[in-house]
Design a protein around this motif. Structure first.
Motif, PDB file in Angstrom:
ATOM      1  N   ARG A 227      42.369  41.121  34.156  1.00  0.00           N
ATOM      2  CA  ARG A 227      43.653  40.423  34.103  1.00  0.00           C
ATOM      3  C   ARG A 227      44.805  41.344  33.676  1.00  0.00           C
ATOM      4  NH1 ARG A 227      45.533  35.220  33.619  1.00  0.00           N
ATOM      5  NH2 ARG A 227      43.424  34.361  33.502  1.00  0.00           N
ATOM      6  N   PRO A 228      44.645  42.154  32.614  1.00  0.00           N
ATOM      7  CA  PRO A 228      45.785  42.991  32.210  1.00  0.00           C
ATOM      8  C   PRO A 228      46.233  43.956  33.308  1.00  0.00           C
ATOM      9  CG  PRO A 228      44.104  42.939  30.494  1.00  0.00           C
ATOM     10  CD  PRO A 228      43.496  42.314  31.700  1.00  0.00           C
ATOM     11  N   ILE A 229      45.298  44.442  34.106  1.00  0.00           N
ATOM     12  CA  ILE A 229      45.647  45.365  35.187  1.00  0.00           C
ATOM     13  C   ILE A 229      46.406  44.628  36.282  1.00  0.00           C
ATOM     14  CG2 ILE A 229      44.721  46.946  36.913  1.00  0.00           C
ATOM     15  CD1 ILE A 229      42.286  47.317  35.046  1.00  0.00           C
ATOM     16  N   VAL A 230      45.882  43.492  36.689  1.00  0.00           N
ATOM     17  CA  VAL A 230      46.533  42.713  37.744  1.00  0.00           C
ATOM     18  C   VAL A 230      47.940  42.307  37.305  1.00  0.00           C
ATOM     19  CG1 VAL A 230      46.432  40.563  39.068  1.00  0.00           C
ATOM     20  CG2 VAL A 230      44.347  41.919  38.715  1.00  0.00           C
ATOM     21  N   GLU A 231      48.064  41.803  36.090  1.00  0.00           N
ATOM     22  CA  GLU A 231      49.371  41.330  35.623  1.00  0.00           C
ATOM     23  C   GLU A 231      50.370  42.474  35.489  1.00  0.00           C
ATOM     24  OE1 GLU A 231      48.547  39.057  32.107  1.00  0.00           O
ATOM     25  OE2 GLU A 231      47.986  37.263  33.265  1.00  0.00           O
ATOM     26  N   THR A 232      49.909  43.642  35.024  1.00  0.00           N
ATOM     27  CA  THR A 232      50.805  44.791  34.901  1.00  0.00           C
ATOM     28  C   THR A 232      51.293  45.246  36.270  1.00  0.00           C
ATOM     29  OG1 THR A 232      49.793  45.544  32.848  1.00  0.00           O
ATOM     30  CG2 THR A 232      50.977  47.194  34.139  1.00  0.00           C
ATOM     31  N   CYS A 233      50.396  45.303  37.243  1.00  0.00           N
ATOM     32  CA  CYS A 233      50.793  45.727  38.586  1.00  0.00           C
ATOM     33  C   CYS A 233      51.776  44.740  39.208  1.00  0.00           C
ATOM     34  CB  CYS A 233      49.568  45.887  39.476  1.00  0.00           C
ATOM     35  SG  CYS A 233      48.528  47.297  39.031  1.00  0.00           S
ATOM     36  N   LEU A 234      51.523  43.459  39.045  1.00  0.00           N
ATOM     37  CA  LEU A 234      52.458  42.467  39.588  1.00  0.00           C
ATOM     38  C   LEU A 234      53.831  42.588  38.936  1.00  0.00           C
ATOM     39  CD1 LEU A 234      50.220  39.273  39.813  1.00  0.00           C
ATOM     40  CD2 LEU A 234      50.975  40.723  41.707  1.00  0.00           C
ATOM     41  N   ALA A 235      53.839  42.838  37.638  1.00  0.00           N
ATOM     42  CA  ALA A 235      55.106  42.934  36.923  1.00  0.00           C
ATOM     43  C   ALA A 235      55.882  44.189  37.318  1.00  0.00           C
ATOM     44  CB  ALA A 235      54.860  42.925  35.416  1.00  0.00           C
ATOM     45  N   GLN A 236      55.177  45.305  37.464  1.00  0.00           N
ATOM     46  CA  GLN A 236      55.885  46.566  37.723  1.00  0.00           C
ATOM     47  C   GLN A 236      56.209  46.779  39.202  1.00  0.00           C
ATOM     48  OE1 GLN A 236      54.776  50.177  35.818  1.00  0.00           O
ATOM     49  NE2 GLN A 236      53.999  49.191  33.973  1.00  0.00           N
ATOM     50  N   PHE A 237      55.305  46.406  40.083  1.00  0.00           N
ATOM     51  CA  PHE A 237      55.541  46.617  41.514  1.00  0.00           C
ATOM     52  C   PHE A 237      56.170  45.399  42.184  1.00  0.00           C
ATOM     53  CE2 PHE A 237      52.281  49.826  40.733  1.00  0.00           C
ATOM     54  CZ  PHE A 237      52.690  50.880  41.533  1.00  0.00           C
ATOM     55  N   THR A 238      55.977  44.215  41.609  1.00  0.00           N
ATOM     56  CA  THR A 238      56.276  42.906  42.193  1.00  0.00           C
ATOM     57  C   THR A 238      55.230  42.613  43.266  1.00  0.00           C
ATOM     58  OG1 THR A 238      57.739  43.429  44.074  1.00  0.00           O
ATOM     59  CG2 THR A 238      58.750  43.285  41.853  1.00  0.00           C
ATOM     60  N   PRO A 239      54.971  41.337  43.545  1.00  0.00           N
ATOM     61  CA  PRO A 239      53.980  41.006  44.583  1.00  0.00           C
ATOM     62  C   PRO A 239      54.304  41.606  45.940  1.00  0.00           C
ATOM     63  CG  PRO A 239      54.472  39.083  43.254  1.00  0.00           C
ATOM     64  CD  PRO A 239      55.450  40.143  42.838  1.00  0.00           C
ATOM     65  N   GLU A 240      55.586  41.803  46.222  1.00  0.00           N
ATOM     66  CA  GLU A 240      55.991  42.324  47.528  1.00  0.00           C
ATOM     67  C   GLU A 240      55.574  43.773  47.747  1.00  0.00           C
ATOM     68  OE1 GLU A 240      57.546  38.664  46.820  1.00  0.00           O
ATOM     69  OE2 GLU A 240      57.944  40.414  45.528  1.00  0.00           O
ATOM     70  N   ARG A 241      55.117  44.439  46.681  1.00  0.00           N
ATOM     71  CA  ARG A 241      54.578  45.803  46.826  1.00  0.00           C
ATOM     72  C   ARG A 241      53.148  45.887  46.316  1.00  0.00           C
ATOM     73  NH1 ARG A 241      57.273  50.163  44.131  1.00  0.00           N
ATOM     74  NH2 ARG A 241      58.443  48.758  42.785  1.00  0.00           N
ATOM     75  N   CYS A 242      52.439  44.761  46.296  1.00  0.00           N
ATOM     76  CA  CYS A 242      51.025  44.754  45.922  1.00  0.00           C
ATOM     77  C   CYS A 242      50.198  44.178  47.067  1.00  0.00           C
ATOM     78  CB  CYS A 242      50.787  43.914  44.665  1.00  0.00           C
ATOM     79  SG  CYS A 242      51.388  44.651  43.132  1.00  0.00           S
ATOM     80  N   MET A 243      48.983  44.703  47.230  1.00  0.00           N
ATOM     81  CA  MET A 243      48.084  44.192  48.264  1.00  0.00           C
ATOM     82  C   MET A 243      46.644  44.236  47.768  1.00  0.00           C
ATOM     83  SD  MET A 243      48.502  47.307  51.030  1.00  0.00           S
ATOM     84  CE  MET A 243      49.699  48.535  50.494  1.00  0.00           C
ATOM     85  N   PHE A 244      45.869  43.273  48.232  1.00  0.00           N
ATOM     86  CA  PHE A 244      44.461  43.175  47.850  1.00  0.00           C
ATOM     87  C   PHE A 244      43.602  44.081  48.720  1.00  0.00           C
ATOM     88  CE2 PHE A 244      40.304  41.463  48.992  1.00  0.00           C
ATOM     89  CZ  PHE A 244      39.692  41.378  47.755  1.00  0.00           C
ATOM     90  N   GLY A 245      42.649  44.759  48.072  1.00  0.00           N
ATOM     91  CA  GLY A 245      41.633  45.526  48.791  1.00  0.00           C
ATOM     92  C   GLY A 245      40.287  45.315  48.140  1.00  0.00           C
ATOM     93  N   SER A 246      39.265  45.085  48.937  1.00  0.00           N
ATOM     94  CA  SER A 246      37.944  44.784  48.370  1.00  0.00           C
ATOM     95  C   SER A 246      37.218  46.024  47.867  1.00  0.00           C
ATOM     96  CB  SER A 246      37.067  44.095  49.422  1.00  0.00           C
ATOM     97  OG  SER A 246      36.700  45.009  50.451  1.00  0.00           O
ATOM     98  N   ASN A 247      37.521  47.184  48.455  1.00  0.00           N
ATOM     99  CA  ASN A 247      36.757  48.405  48.194  1.00  0.00           C
ATOM    100  C   ASN A 247      35.274  48.214  48.484  1.00  0.00           C
ATOM    101  OD1 ASN A 247      36.779  51.192  47.464  1.00  0.00           O
ATOM    102  ND2 ASN A 247      35.893  50.685  45.484  1.00  0.00           N
ATOM    103  N   PHE A 248      34.940  47.293  49.372  1.00  0.00           N
ATOM    104  CA  PHE A 248      33.550  47.146  49.791  1.00  0.00           C
ATOM    105  C   PHE A 248      33.203  48.267  50.769  1.00  0.00           C
ATOM    106  CE2 PHE A 248      31.181  43.057  48.953  1.00  0.00           C
ATOM    107  CZ  PHE A 248      31.744  42.876  47.723  1.00  0.00           C
ATOM    108  N   PRO A 249      31.944  48.690  50.809  1.00  0.00           N
ATOM    109  CA  PRO A 249      30.816  48.163  50.047  1.00  0.00           C
ATOM    110  C   PRO A 249      30.641  48.773  48.660  1.00  0.00           C
ATOM    111  CG  PRO A 249      30.019  49.776  51.585  1.00  0.00           C
ATOM    112  CD  PRO A 249      31.500  49.637  51.850  1.00  0.00           C
ATOM    113  N   VAL A 250      31.532  49.692  48.245  1.00  0.00           N
ATOM    114  CA  VAL A 250      31.351  50.304  46.922  1.00  0.00           C
ATOM    115  C   VAL A 250      31.385  49.229  45.839  1.00  0.00           C
ATOM    116  CG1 VAL A 250      32.250  51.951  45.254  1.00  0.00           C
ATOM    117  CG2 VAL A 250      32.271  52.514  47.693  1.00  0.00           C
ATOM    118  N   ASP A 251      32.371  48.345  45.871  1.00  0.00           N
ATOM    119  CA  ASP A 251      32.462  47.328  44.834  1.00  0.00           C
ATOM    120  C   ASP A 251      31.418  46.237  44.969  1.00  0.00           C
ATOM    121  OD1 ASP A 251      35.418  46.783  42.966  1.00  0.00           O
ATOM    122  OD2 ASP A 251      34.780  48.705  43.787  1.00  0.00           O
TER     123      ASP A 251
END
Length: 288
Positions: A227-251
């Motif tokens: 949560r702290p990582i996600v919230e920090t990224c949303l706050a600093q980049f804004t959602p308009e500069r954030c995107m989801f990636g699964s990093n599969f199959p590593v993750d």
């Protein structure tokens, strides 16, 4: 439709991956034994229920061009799943132009990834961070911009300051920061230091952030721990500069795909989800 902005595929009969098939080698992301098998688009599509397009990221093939051609063939064979790719190219190579010319014959090409940093111990051994002191690296980034290509940036927080100096020289290159900038120290103090350093990157309008790969330094992750990582990224980049990636199959070493996406569904504000799950990646990588 959701977009997975960071994943890998591999057919071990078609392309060789020495790092993946090495036996008995401990890696920062864990034991690769469970993923030492083919991971093909059909399986990824089954995993990624609710997704309809994706970005393949180069993943250390012995022959990067062979990997890129194989990914192109996968995309060509699956037109109902828009698939684009980020390839490996050495931005410091004397024949960089010829290399990019070759890749630009592929309709799936969107950008380049050349890893600057993975983890402190491995970086000390590989010396990849030496790119930051090579003037050819900055020139290579500028060449990507001239060609309309982006750069996927993977590095650790200790390298942000040096990378910022490089990015000062390539302000027109579109940058995707992989794995939220790899905050490897997950102690409260470590996360605070990462968040304090992150504006070196988040303060640049040409840098977007991937919420990806957060399990690599937290193998027992939970929604609460990321949560702290996600919230920090949303706050600093804004959602308009954030995107989801699964990093599969590593993750997939740490969770299944449904658990991963459920965590982000719980953590992301409803208003942020269209951007993080689709719009940012669609614009950055020119996907539907």
């Amino acid at each position: 439709m959701r977009i997975d902005a960071h994943h890998h595929l591999w057919d071990l009969d078609a392309v060789a991956y020495p790092w993946l098939m090495a036996r008995g080698e401990a890696r920062f992301f864990g034991d690769p034994t469970p993923i030492q098998r083919n991971y093909l688009l059909a399986e990824h599509r089954r995993n990624a229920s609710g997704f309809g397009a994706s970005v393949h990221i180069q993943v250390g093939a012995a022959d990067p061009r062979a990997e890129a051609r194989w990914v192109q063939s996968v995309a060509d064979a699956n037109p109902d799943w828009p698939l684009v790719q980020v390839v490996f190219c050495d931005l410091t190579a004397p024949d960089l132009g010829a290399g990019l010319d070759h890749y630009q014959t592929l309709t799936t090409l969107r950008g380049v990834r050349q890893i600057v940093g993975r983890a402190p111990g491995e970086d000390a051994a590989t010396g990849t961070q030496a790119l930051l002191d090579d003037p050819r690296f900055a020139e290579g980034l500028r060449e990507l911009a001239r060609r309309g290509l982006s750069f996927d940036l993977q590095l650790i927080p200790e390298l942000y300051e040096g990378m910022a100096r490089v990015l000062d020289q390539a302000p027109d290159t579109q940058i995707a920061l992989c794995h939220a900038g790899s905050p490897h120290d997950r102690s409260p103090e470590g996360l605070a230091a990462w968040a304090k350093a992150l504006p070196l990157l988040s303060g640049r309008p040409n840098v977007a952030c991937k919420l990806s790969g957060l399990g690599m330094f937290d193998h027992g992750w939970t929604p609460a721990t990321i949560r702290p990582i996600v919230e920090t990224c949303l706050a600093q980049f804004t959602p308009e500069r954030c995107m989801f990636g699964s990093n599969f199959p590593v993750d997939s070493l740490y969770s299944d795909f449904a658990t991963l996406t459920a965590a982000y569904d719980a953590l992301l504000p409803e208003a942020a989800k269209p951007a993080v799950f689709h719009d940012t990646a669609a614009a950055f990588y020119r996907l539907p």
